[in-house]
Design an enzyme around this catalytic site. Structure first.
Site, PDB file in Angstrom:
ATOM      1  CD  GLU A   1      -9.505   1.702   6.186  1.00 57.60           C
ATOM      2  OE1 GLU A   1      -9.998   2.683   5.897  1.00 57.60           O
ATOM      3  OE2 GLU A   1      -9.688   0.902   7.106  1.00 57.60           O
TER       4      GLU A   1
ATOM      5  CD  GLU B   1     -11.852   4.910   9.046  1.00 54.49           C
ATOM      6  OE1 GLU B   1     -13.175   5.024   8.941  1.00 54.49           O
ATOM      7  OE2 GLU B   1     -11.193   4.968   7.971  1.00 54.49           O
TER       8      GLU B   1
END
Length: 508
Positions: free
Chosen positions: A319, A199
């Protein structure tokens, strides 16, 4: 910005009705679902991932976190044996494990904590470093026919970082550690690749040319370093947060790939990775659109879906998750699963994915397991049924649970899963898999409980019990199992709370 730390125990997701699937919004051309492939190392071809024989495969897996936290080991081992967890993942149809870690576990002498060794649980992990525990997980996952993706989740256990480096963990350390892991698993095709950094977000950019913030350039440096020591690995590259003034989820914005693709020295190794979440993580403007959820395919197309649809490269949703407690989240998950393409229709010509998470202690999503670390959230798991995919060839290996091919002889493995436990009693299911190269005619499964448990009834097998040791043998109708085939039996027992014992399987 859009994520809270997923560490507090969450309440179990409410029992919700599974919404009907939404329209795919994808080309109508159907492709036959492939047989289980996955042998050897993998490479990319256009938007597909192919195994060593050129057969398309689909990553359909689960995130099991913990190595990135101060525990420095996957969570839940305070409650269960790691092998029983991996066996349960397999039994539910997940074929890949994404293992988040922080660079802390690569420090000399890094040791795991919060592992229960009582009653024989996790016995072969005693005294091991965190890296040695990963070795054990990789070995057993491979024996079970699962693949592993290593995810550099954080520079240290303190928290997520916007960029791939910090003052205490410079880029040189990040790259050195990536190379160390790539070297460690060189020649072990259970580890199919590395997710370079989790991320990236503002001020990370894509294609801006600034060496300090351009994630695309950093991914090229790191990816080439990994491939210099292990050229067979896939390199998973996540998105950023903002590109040309358009923001999205952390790691979920891959809009820059079309103009600025990641260039590596080894061809056919890049897989782009997006993250996508529901309102239980954070609100986004598209959730309030009057056309929701019909607007979502266009949103996903814009941020990352176009890479797949234009045949640029494979896309892996590394995810995605939700507590499923709101109607909006239920509709979001149904829409996303439809967008990812059903395996029965498209096979490996599909988006790849690993759901967040296996763990129940993800505060803003919950997990596939409920808070007892045993019971499956069947509603949440049920949403994923159409996009699950075949497992992969076992690496063999023998050892506990009767694995391995017995050197060409008949062999079997037994997987024991507690399906319910109410204190006074419990139910369990045992799956028997033929791991040898030829059909077997009969099988026998044995285990020993650490407590006073007794079998009260059994179906699809007969049994004897002597003290704490139970021996179950096949029924007349399920003794014969073809190579790579499986059968199952179940039983009730009392009292509850006995956990999952180690089991052995013999075949003839």
């Amino acid at each position: 910005m859009f994520r809270t730390l997923r560490r507090a125990l969450c309440a179990a997701a409410a029992a919700l009705l599974l919404p009907l699937g939404l329209g795919l919004g994808l080309p109508a051309t159907a492709h036959a679902a492939p047989a289980a492939g996955g042998a050897g190392y993998w490479h990319t071809s256009g938007r597909q991932i192919l195994d060593a024989s050129g057969q398309s495969v689909r990553i359909a897996g689960i995130n099991w976190f913990g190595f990135e936290t101060t525990n420095q080991v996957v969570h839940g081992l305070w409650s269960r044996d790691y092998k029983s967890m991996i066996d349960q993942m397999k039994s539910l149809g997940y074929n890949t494990i994404r293992l988040p870690y922080s660079d802390d576990i690569l420090k000399s002498g890094a040791m795991p904590s919060s592992i229960d060794f009582s009653a024989g649980k996790n016995a072969d992990l005693q005294g091991l470093t965190s890296l040695q525990v990963i070795d054990k997980i990789v070995a057993y996952a491979g024996q079970d026919g699962l693949k592993v993706i290593l995810d550099r989740h954080r520079p240290d256990s303190g928290g997520q970082s916007a960029l791939w480096y910090t003052a205490s963990v410079p880029e040189s350390t990040w790259i050195a550690n990536l190379k160390s892991l790539a070297t460690r698993y060189k020649g072990n095709a259970t580890v199919i690749g590395i997710d370079l950094h989790n991320e990236p977000h503002d001020p990370a950019c894509w294609g801006c040319g600034d060496q300090a913030t351009d994630w695309r350039l950093a991914a090229e440096r790191a990816g080439n370093a990994v491939l210099s020591v292990n050229p067979d690995l896939l390199i998973f590259v996540e998105g950023i947060q903002t590109f040309n003034g358009v923001s999205g989820w952390w790691g979920g914005n891959l809009m820059g790939v079309g103009q600025y693709p990641v260039r590596l020295n080894v061809a056919n190794r890049v897989v782009y990775s997006a993250h996508d979440y529901a309102t239980s993580v954070a609100q986004q403007s598209w959730f309030g659109d009057p056309s929701f959820p019909n607007n979502m395919p266009d949103i996903w197309d814009k941020y990352w879906g176009y890479i797949f649809k234009q045949n640029i490269a494979p896309v892996w949703v590394g995810e995605f998750g939700t507590t499923l407690q709101s109607t909006v989240d239920q509709k979001w998950l149904a829409a996303l699963v439809s967008y990812l393409r059903p395996t029965s229709t498209y096979g490996g010509d599909s988006f790849h994915w690993t759901f967040w998470s296996w763990n129940p202690n993800s505060g803003d999503t919950g997990g596939i397991l409920k808070d007892d670390w045993q019971t499956v959230d069947t509603v949440k798991d049920g949403y994923l049924a159409t996009v699950k995919a075949p497992g992969f060839p076992s690496t063999g290996g023998g050892g506990d649970n009767g694995g391995g091919d017995g050197g060409g002889k008949v062999a079997c493995r037994a997987t024991y899963v507690v399906s319910s436990d109410w204190g006074g009693g419990f139910n369990a299911d045992v799956t028997v898999t033929n791991t040898g190269p030829t059909a077997i005619k009969s099988w026998k499964v044995t285990w020993t409980w650490s407590g006073s448990q007794k079998v009260t009834n059994m179906w699809n097998a007969s049994y004897t019990q002597s003290g704490a040791t139970v021996t179950a043998v096949n029924a007349a109708h399920n003794g014969a199992i073809a190579a790579n085939g499986s059968t199952a039996f179940g039983f009730g027992g009392a009292p509850g709370g006995g956990g999952v014992p180690s089991v052995s399987c013999t075949a003839s």
